[in-house]
Design a protein around this motif. Structure first.
Motif, short mmCIF file in Angstrom:
data_model
loop_
_atom_site.label_atom_id
_atom_site.label_comp_id
_atom_site.label_asym_id
_atom_site.label_seq_id
_atom_site.Cartn_x
_atom_site.Cartn_y
_atom_site.Cartn_z
N SER A 37 -29.33 -13.40 22.15
CA SER A 37 -30.70 -13.01 21.88
C SER A 37 -31.32 -12.31 23.10
O SER A 37 -31.98 -11.27 22.97
N HIS A 38 -31.07 -12.87 24.27
CA HIS A 38 -31.59 -12.25 25.50
C HIS A 38 -30.96 -10.89 25.73
O HIS A 38 -31.64 -9.94 26.16
N LEU A 39 -29.68 -10.77 25.44
CA LEU A 39 -29.01 -9.48 25.57
C LEU A 39 -29.64 -8.44 24.64
O LEU A 39 -29.89 -7.30 25.05
N MET A 40 -29.91 -8.84 23.41
CA MET A 40 -30.53 -7.91 22.45
C MET A 40 -31.91 -7.48 22.94
O MET A 40 -32.29 -6.32 22.78
N GLU A 41 -32.65 -8.40 23.54
CA GLU A 41 -33.95 -8.05 24.10
C GLU A 41 -33.81 -7.00 25.19
O GLU A 41 -34.58 -6.03 25.23
N LEU A 42 -32.85 -7.21 26.08
CA LEU A 42 -32.63 -6.23 27.16
C LEU A 42 -32.24 -4.87 26.61
O LEU A 42 -32.73 -3.83 27.09
N VAL A 43 -31.38 -4.85 25.60
CA VAL A 43 -30.95 -3.58 25.00
C VAL A 43 -32.15 -2.88 24.34
O VAL A 43 -32.34 -1.67 24.49
N ARG A 44 -32.98 -3.65 23.64
CA ARG A 44 -34.18 -3.08 23.02
C ARG A 44 -35.13 -2.52 24.08
O ARG A 44 -35.68 -1.42 23.92
N ASP A 45 -35.32 -3.28 25.17
CA ASP A 45 -36.18 -2.80 26.26
C ASP A 45 -35.66 -1.49 26.83
O ASP A 45 -36.44 -0.55 27.09
N ARG A 46 -34.35 -1.40 27.01
CA ARG A 46 -33.75 -0.18 27.55
C ARG A 46 -33.95 0.99 26.59
O ARG A 46 -34.29 2.10 27.01
N ASP A 77 -29.75 -1.72 33.10
CA ASP A 77 -28.30 -1.58 32.91
C ASP A 77 -27.55 -2.70 33.64
O ASP A 77 -26.60 -3.28 33.10
N ASP A 78 -27.98 -2.99 34.86
CA ASP A 78 -27.36 -4.09 35.62
C ASP A 78 -27.58 -5.43 34.91
O ASP A 78 -26.66 -6.26 34.81
N CYS A 79 -28.80 -5.63 34.43
CA CYS A 79 -29.10 -6.88 33.70
C CYS A 79 -28.25 -6.99 32.43
O CYS A 79 -27.74 -8.07 32.12
N ILE A 80 -28.08 -5.89 31.74
CA ILE A 80 -27.27 -5.89 30.51
C ILE A 80 -25.82 -6.21 30.84
O ILE A 80 -25.17 -6.98 30.14
N THR A 81 -25.32 -5.62 31.93
CA THR A 81 -23.94 -5.90 32.35
C THR A 81 -23.76 -7.38 32.67
O THR A 81 -22.78 -8.01 32.22
N ARG A 82 -24.70 -7.95 33.43
CA ARG A 82 -24.62 -9.38 33.75
C ARG A 82 -24.74 -10.24 32.49
O ARG A 82 -24.04 -11.23 32.33
N LYS A 83 -25.62 -9.83 31.59
CA LYS A 83 -25.82 -10.61 30.37
C LYS A 83 -24.59 -10.52 29.47
O LYS A 83 -24.23 -11.50 28.82
N ASN A 84 -23.92 -9.37 29.44
CA ASN A 84 -22.67 -9.26 28.69
C ASN A 84 -21.64 -10.25 29.24
O ASN A 84 -20.89 -10.87 28.47
N SER A 85 -21.61 -10.37 30.56
CA SER A 85 -20.71 -11.33 31.19
C SER A 85 -21.10 -12.76 30.79
O SER A 85 -20.22 -13.59 30.49
N ASP A 86 -22.39 -13.05 30.79
CA ASP A 86 -22.86 -14.38 30.37
C ASP A 86 -22.49 -14.68 28.92
O ASP A 86 -22.09 -15.80 28.59
N VAL A 87 -22.62 -13.68 28.07
CA VAL A 87 -22.26 -13.85 26.65
C VAL A 87 -20.76 -14.12 26.52
O VAL A 87 -20.35 -15.00 25.76
N ALA A 88 -19.97 -13.39 27.28
CA ALA A 88 -18.51 -13.60 27.23
C ALA A 88 -18.16 -15.02 27.69
O ALA A 88 -17.33 -15.69 27.07
N HIS A 89 -18.82 -15.50 28.74
CA HIS A 89 -18.58 -16.87 29.22
C HIS A 89 -19.00 -17.89 28.16
O HIS A 89 -18.31 -18.88 27.94
N ALA A 90 -20.13 -17.62 27.52
CA ALA A 90 -20.62 -18.53 26.47
C ALA A 90 -19.65 -18.55 25.29
O ALA A 90 -19.41 -19.61 24.69
#
Length: 147
Positions: A37-46, A77-90
């Motif tokens: 959900s947080h990743l989608m928010e970041l993508v929408r913001d971008r 973009d950096d936040c999205i990259t980190r969040k993608n990593s967080d999603v992968a870990h989750a």
């Protein structure tokens, strides 16, 4: 006299372990959903920022404000990259918890089957005893009548 299983505490423990594994999996799924959900928010913001930049640049905005927006895009973009990593870990955590739950379910199933097998054996023994008692009663009656 009722059936008592000698390893009932083990069966209960296995059931509790399975329940705890279910809670862990549920928690891991919740974390995954929050990260997504947080990743989608970041993508929408971008996306919104990119639309703003394109409309802003058509209005001949100042170079400093465009640079500021561009820096913010890089930050997102950096936040999205980190969040993608967080999603992968989750996701990995969810898969590990699923495997853990599967193990606990199998464990519980094995112990429940052992309990059921012991119960069936107990019931067969009780039926056999009952039949032997009835046979003995019939033999005694026959012997008494035969005298």
């Amino acid at each position: 006299m009722g059936f008592t299983y000698h390893f009932q505490k083990v069966v209960d423990l296995k059931s509790k372990e399975k329940t705890q594994a279910e809670w862990l999996l549920s928690s891991a799924i919740g974390r995954l959903q929050a990260e997504e959900s947080h990743l989608m928010e970041l993508v929408r913001d971008r996306e919104n920022l990119m639309e703003g930049i394109s409309s802003f640049s058509q209005k001949r905005a100042s170079a400093s404000s465009l640079q500021e927006m561009n820096r913010y895009v890089h930050y997102l973009d950096d936040c999205i990259t980190r969040k993608n990593s967080d999603v992968a870990h989750a996701e990995v955590n969810v898969k590990q918890n699923q495997a853990f739950l599967n193990d606990k379910m199998l464990d519980e199933k094995v112990w429940n089957q052992a309990r059921e097998k012991a119960k069936m054996q107990y019931q067969q023994e009780m039926l056999l005893r009952e039949q032997n008692e009835l046979d003995e009663m019939a033999t005694v009656r026959f012997a008494v009548k035969a005298r």
